[in-house]
Structures are given as C-alpha cells and as structure tokens.
Design a protein around this motif. Structure first.
Motif, PDB file in Angstrom:
ATOM      1  N   ASN A 291       1.774 -36.741 -14.614  1.00 11.14           N
ATOM      2  CA  ASN A 291       2.609 -36.018 -15.581  1.00 11.14           C
ATOM      3  C   ASN A 291       4.079 -36.414 -15.480  1.00 11.14           C
ATOM      4  O   ASN A 291       4.805 -36.330 -16.465  1.00 11.14           O
TER       5      ASN A 291
ATOM      6  N   ASN B 275       3.674 -41.257 -14.956  1.00 14.58           N
ATOM      7  CA  ASN B 275       3.188 -42.077 -16.068  1.00 14.58           C
ATOM      8  C   ASN B 275       2.722 -41.183 -17.219  1.00 14.58           C
ATOM      9  O   ASN B 275       1.548 -41.183 -17.582  1.00 14.58           O
ATOM     10  N   PRO B 276       3.636 -40.407 -17.803  1.00 13.67           N
ATOM     11  CA  PRO B 276       3.256 -39.431 -18.823  1.00 13.67           C
ATOM     12  C   PRO B 276       2.610 -40.038 -20.070  1.00 13.67           C
ATOM     13  O   PRO B 276       1.800 -39.386 -20.732  1.00 13.67           O
ATOM     14  N   GLU B 277       2.936 -41.287 -20.376  1.00 17.22           N
ATOM     15  CA  GLU B 277       2.382 -41.899 -21.593  1.00 17.22           C
ATOM     16  C   GLU B 277       0.865 -42.050 -21.502  1.00 17.22           C
ATOM     17  O   GLU B 277       0.169 -41.936 -22.506  1.00 17.22           O
ATOM     18  N   VAL B 278       0.355 -42.289 -20.303  1.00 15.42           N
ATOM     19  CA  VAL B 278      -1.103 -42.386 -20.121  1.00 15.42           C
ATOM     20  C   VAL B 278      -1.755 -41.057 -20.495  1.00 15.42           C
ATOM     21  O   VAL B 278      -2.765 -41.024 -21.213  1.00 15.42           O
TER      22      VAL B 278
ATOM     23  N   ALA C  71      -0.408 -38.634 -22.388  1.00 13.09           N
ATOM     24  CA  ALA C  71      -0.184 -38.386 -23.820  1.00 13.09           C
ATOM     25  C   ALA C  71      -1.212 -39.120 -24.667  1.00 13.09           C
ATOM     26  O   ALA C  71      -1.738 -38.570 -25.651  1.00 13.09           O
ATOM     27  N   GLU C  72      -1.522 -40.342 -24.296  1.00 12.87           N
ATOM     28  CA  GLU C  72      -2.495 -41.126 -25.065  1.00 12.87           C
ATOM     29  C   GLU C  72      -3.887 -40.493 -25.017  1.00 12.87           C
ATOM     30  O   GLU C  72      -4.611 -40.485 -26.016  1.00 12.87           O
TER      31      GLU C  72
ATOM     32  N   ARG D 170      -3.776 -37.599 -27.450  1.00 10.67           N
ATOM     33  CA  ARG D 170      -3.805 -38.091 -28.838  1.00 10.67           C
ATOM     34  C   ARG D 170      -5.215 -38.531 -29.229  1.00 10.67           C
ATOM     35  O   ARG D 170      -5.667 -38.278 -30.352  1.00 10.67           O
TER      36      ARG D 170
ATOM     37  N   ILE E  95       3.887 -32.612 -22.214  1.00 12.76           N
ATOM     38  CA  ILE E  95       3.235 -33.854 -22.657  1.00 12.76           C
ATOM     39  C   ILE E  95       2.184 -33.534 -23.712  1.00 12.76           C
ATOM     40  O   ILE E  95       2.119 -34.170 -24.770  1.00 12.76           O
TER      41      ILE E  95
ATOM     42  N   GLU F  13       3.733 -32.246 -27.114  1.00  8.38           N
ATOM     43  CA  GLU F  13       4.323 -33.343 -27.897  1.00  8.38           C
ATOM     44  C   GLU F  13       3.248 -34.280 -28.441  1.00  8.38           C
ATOM     45  O   GLU F  13       3.330 -34.727 -29.581  1.00  8.38           O
ATOM     46  N   ALA F  14       2.237 -34.553 -27.650  1.00 13.87           N
ATOM     47  CA  ALA F  14       1.195 -35.500 -28.065  1.00 13.87           C
ATOM     48  C   ALA F  14       0.358 -34.974 -29.227  1.00 13.87           C
ATOM     49  O   ALA F  14      -0.029 -35.740 -30.111  1.00 13.87           O
TER      50      ALA F  14
END
Length: 192
Positions: free
Chosen positions: A6, A9-12, A14-15, A18, A59, A62-63
């Motif tokens: 969290n 590597n928050p983008e992992v 978030a993906e 999504r 996260i 937003e995602a």
C-alpha cells in the motif's frame, strides 16, 4: 507483508482494484486484511497500522472512481481471546478500533470482518466497528468440514451472535470452498 504494498507499490494494488471494477464488481476489498498491530508486529510494523490501513483505503477509493463501493477488509489477528488465548476481549476490541478508525477516516464505505474462526474475536471486531463508525458491518466466518469454526461454533450460533449485534450481513468464506458453504448459509439463513 501484502499490506506493505500500500505504501511501497500502490499502483500494483490500484490495478487489481481497477480490474475487479472492469469485471463488474460492485464492491472491492481493501488490501488491509492483516493490518492490525498484532499481525504487523511479526514484521516490526506494529507502528504502521494507521499508515497502511489509511493508504489501503485511499488506493481503493481512487482506483474505483466511484464505480464500486470500498469494503475495509479486517482479518483475524492470529491470537485467540481469553480463556482460549491470552489476549483480553477489551484489548482485542482496542486492536480492531485502531485499524477500523484509520479505514473509516480514509473513507471506507463498509467494514468487512472476514475469515474469522473465533466468534469472540469477530464479536470484538464488530463492537470496535460500531464504536468508531456508523458504517455497515459484514461478518464472514470460516468453517471446517464438521460445519463448525475452528473453536467449535456452529453457524446457527454465529448467526444469533451477529444478528444481536445488528450487522448488515453474515456469511462464510475461505477454508472449504463454495460447494460446502451452501449448507452453512442454509443453516445461517434459518436463524436470521
């Protein structure tokens, strides 16, 4: 520790959220299952409860971009409440209040208390959630092949306990797989 993603590597994370929304999910769970101070203490992260929980909810919020609700995932601590274990009921409530408060502050839409095998621990989490927010609370217990939790609680007793605590939904997850849960849910539904 998955919760460390969290902040690392928050983008992992978030993906993943999504992808669930794109697949039609109406609710996504936060990556906060083990973000309580007891679990995190095994990794020297007990002081990061608020940061990891808050980030996990942010996260997800937003995602999903308002296309799904966000459930704060609250899993077991790995400890049993007295007299089976060595942690008092009040201390267990306090552990969960710390985690749930951070999730509520970050904007969770509901609290999902999940994969619980000790009805006392789950009850402590529900009480904690009710003390810090008015969000809907869902409780999901885990059962063994004999139709009881690890500590011997049948689904009928779980249903009575959580119905009395006015939770929004009662369920089952993990351990056995979906085919075994039909009977567990049938038994739960007879009581609620």
């Amino acid at each position: 520790v998955p919760e460390l993603l969290n902040v690392k590597n928050p983008e992992v994370i978030a993906e993943i959220h999504r992808t669930y929304v794109e697949s039609g999910a109406d609710i996504v769970e936060t990556n906060t299952f083990g973000s309580n101070r007891i679990k995190l203490s095994h990794y020297g992260l007990e002081g990061k409860v608020k940061e990891l929980t808050f980030s996990g909810v942010k996260i997800a919020k937003e995602a999903v971009e308002g296309k799904a609700l966000v459930a704060l995932s609250v899993g077991p601590t790995g400890q049993f409440v007295e007299p089976v274990g060595n942690i008092s009921f009040d201390e267990m409530v306090d552990v969960f209040k710390e985690q749930i408060s951070a999730g509520v502050e970050a904007g969770a839409d509901m609290v999902l208390i999940e994969t619980m095998s000790d009805v006392k621990e789950a009850k402590a989490a529900v009480i904690a959630a009710k003390e810090v927010s008015d969000l809907p609370v869902i409780v999901s217990m885990t059962y063994q092949e004999d139709g009881r939790t690890l500590l011997g609680t049948p689904p009928e007793v779980s249903a009575i306990v959580f119905e009395a605590l006015d939770v929004a939904a009662i369920g089952a997850n993990c351990s056995l797989g979906p085919e075994h849960f039909v009977e567990i849910i049938r038994r739960t539904a007879e009581i609620t």
